[in-house]
Design an enzyme around this catalytic site. Structure first.
Site, PDB file in Angstrom:
ATOM      1  N   LYS A 225       4.667  -3.679  -1.607  1.00  0.00           N
ATOM      2  CA  LYS A 225       3.478  -3.433  -2.646  1.00  0.00           C
ATOM      3  C   LYS A 225       4.167  -3.761  -4.178  1.00  0.00           C
ATOM      4  O   LYS A 225       3.734  -4.028  -4.985  1.00  0.00           O
ATOM      5  CB  LYS A 225       3.198  -1.898  -2.466  1.00  0.00           C
ATOM      6  CG  LYS A 225       1.942  -1.693  -1.286  1.00  0.00           C
ATOM      7  CD  LYS A 225       1.534  -0.336  -1.058  1.00  0.00           C
ATOM      8  CE  LYS A 225       0.875  -0.093   0.017  1.00  0.00           C
ATOM      9  NZ  LYS A 225      -0.001   1.348   0.066  1.00  0.00           N
TER      10      LYS A 225
ATOM     11  N   LYS B 247      -8.739  -6.729  11.231  1.00  0.00           N
ATOM     12  CA  LYS B 247      -9.225  -5.492  11.157  1.00  0.00           C
ATOM     13  C   LYS B 247     -10.376  -5.181  10.166  1.00  0.00           C
ATOM     14  O   LYS B 247     -10.055  -5.460   9.042  1.00  0.00           O
ATOM     15  CB  LYS B 247      -8.287  -4.175  11.113  1.00  0.00           C
ATOM     16  CG  LYS B 247      -8.968  -2.905  11.296  1.00  0.00           C
ATOM     17  CD  LYS B 247      -7.869  -1.987  11.500  1.00  0.00           C
ATOM     18  CE  LYS B 247      -6.836  -1.887  10.057  1.00  0.00           C
ATOM     19  NZ  LYS B 247      -5.899  -0.810  10.032  1.00  0.00           N
TER      20      LYS B 247
ATOM     21  N   LYS C 111     -11.621  -1.917   3.944  1.00  0.00           N
ATOM     22  CA  LYS C 111     -12.294  -2.221   2.483  1.00  0.00           C
ATOM     23  C   LYS C 111     -11.383  -2.648   1.525  1.00  0.00           C
ATOM     24  O   LYS C 111     -11.877  -2.923   0.424  1.00  0.00           O
ATOM     25  CB  LYS C 111     -12.598  -0.360   2.220  1.00  0.00           C
ATOM     26  CG  LYS C 111     -11.484   0.739   2.397  1.00  0.00           C
ATOM     27  CD  LYS C 111     -11.766   1.902   2.127  1.00  0.00           C
ATOM     28  CE  LYS C 111     -10.785   2.812   2.289  1.00  0.00           C
ATOM     29  NZ  LYS C 111     -11.165   4.339   1.824  1.00  0.00           N
TER      30      LYS C 111
END
Length: 408
Positions: free
Chosen positions: A177, A272, A275
């Site tokens: 990240k 998958k 969101k």
């Protein structure tokens, strides 16, 4: 701890009887709840995978004074979608009849990357409202906001003093990240994120923690940290300070996540449903309107094979759409195969759309009732936080004592 729904989930046994106090019965009409069956395998989804408990479960609470406790945290980021609901939330509803359940919104975890403050406020309330709309019963489960229980932050700071920086530097998710965001856009919170996750777990004396594949490293750090604090401050050292002695924290064990309900993207049957995916077309959000659902199903990816079938590796989209239909209708694979096996895609998409709309409509109606009564939602969150704080404060006070702080 990932950024998708149900990405932070801990299942635990606590060593004291459940609290006698209970949440006020919901004033609004609740969906019918599904009772958890007793047996050796308890199906519980976290990070969109099924978790099996490899020990007997007795659904008759009268036979045992101690109930297992489930504590699950969910980040209020993005829209809650069908994968979140079918993969996790429906299972919580089954568990709340058998276990003492605590479901919280991990808003403190949601600020580790750049975020919109107004959106965080809205999403926190919306996430709680959707829990209730889906069937989480506040007379059985405690629903609260993580930041409303200050012991989470307090324990995180205390644990930080015992966490070697090298342990955090090796966290894979931090490396990935931070590389994507760039050093100038990464706050310290992203590095210390696993310490807060450890606090969430250890605060409630977790015995078992269901984790997804991407969370195993964080759980291992939690286990190592629990052992380190127990060694540094527990046992006779704690007893000399007036404590009970022994271990300060239980060392949690991971639960084995066998294959289970896994809802895939509408645009890629091998990915998958998420969101965080850039295209909203890839998912069915729980609050999507009838027209939006129909449009998404109409445009979803299919294949050119004749007929419809489950479990053909060459047809991942077909298996995904049939699985969604099976789950929202409650039918068996055999019943779905007999009903839909000879259909073409045009016919099946209409059938699937109708099934989705019929299944989600009661949830959407219930959600609108809940958000229109803000005092009720505030009441549920406040009572849930009080129950959680009663438990969490015991742990954090023991840690303060064992670490030599002057008692208040």
């Amino acid at each position: 701890m990932g950024r998708s729904l149900v990405s932070h989930f801990s299942m635990l046994t606590y060593s004291v009887p459940p609290f006698a106090s209970s949440i006020r019965t919901c004033r609004l009409r609740r969906p019918q709840l599904i009772r958890q069956q007793a047996g050796r395998d308890v199906r519980c989804l976290c990070s969109n995978v099924v978790v099996a408990v490899s020990e007997p479960v007795n659904s008759d609470s009268s036979s045992s004074p101690v109930r297992k406790r489930i504590v699950s945290g969910v980040q209020p980021t993005g829209s809650i979608h069908l994968g979140n609901y079918l993969g996790a939330i429906k299972n919580w509803i089954r568990l709340q009849d058998t276990f003492e359940t605590f479901f919280f919104i991990v808003d403190l975890h949601a600020i580790t990357l750049q975020y919109d403050a107004q959106q965080l406020l809205r999403s926190t309330r919306d996430t709680a409202a959707i829990y209730l709309a889906c069937g989480v019963d506040p007379s059985k489960a405690s629903v609260f906001v993580q930041s409303h229980v200050r012991a989470h932050v307090e324990l995180m700071w205390l644990l930080s003093s015992a966490t070697p920086i090298g342990w955090l530097n090796r966290m894979i998710q931090f490396k990935e990240k931070s590389r994507k965001a760039g050093d100038e856009n990464v706050g310290v919170a992203l590095l210390t994120y696993p310490v807060l996750m450890a606090a969430d777990i250890l605060l409630y004396q977790s015995d078992l923690v269901p984790v997804g594949e991407d969370q195993k490293q964080h759980l291992e750090l939690t286990r190592e940290l629990a052992e380190r604090v127990n060694y540094l401050y527990g046992g006779r050292k704690w007893k000399k300070l007036g404590g009970r002695g022994g271990a300060i924290f239980k060392v949690p064990e991971p639960l084995i996540p066998p294959a289970g309900a896994r809802i895939m993207s509408l645009t890629d049957g091998l990915s998958k449903m998420s969101k965080s995916a850039p295209s909203d077309q890839s998912r069915i959000n729980l609050l999507d309107s009838k027209d939006v659902i129909a449009n998404k199903i109409k445009r979803c990816k299919t294949d050119a094979f004749p007929g419809l079938e489950f479990d053909n590796t060459e047809r991942p989209e077909c298996n995904n759409l049939l699985s969604i239909y099976q789950l929202v209708t409650g039918k068996t694979k055999q019943e779905v195969t007999e009903e839909c096996g000879d259909m073409n895609w045009g016919t099946f998409k209409i059938v699937l759309t109708d099934a989705l709309v019929d299944h989600l409509h009661p949830i959407q109606v219930r959600y609108e009732q809940i958000v229109s009564d803000s005092s009720y939602l505030d009441e549920v969150l406040a009572e849930g936080a009080r129950k959680a704080a009663d438990i969490a404060d015991v742990t954090v006070n023991n840690v303060y004592q064992a670490m030599g702080f002057l008692r208040r």
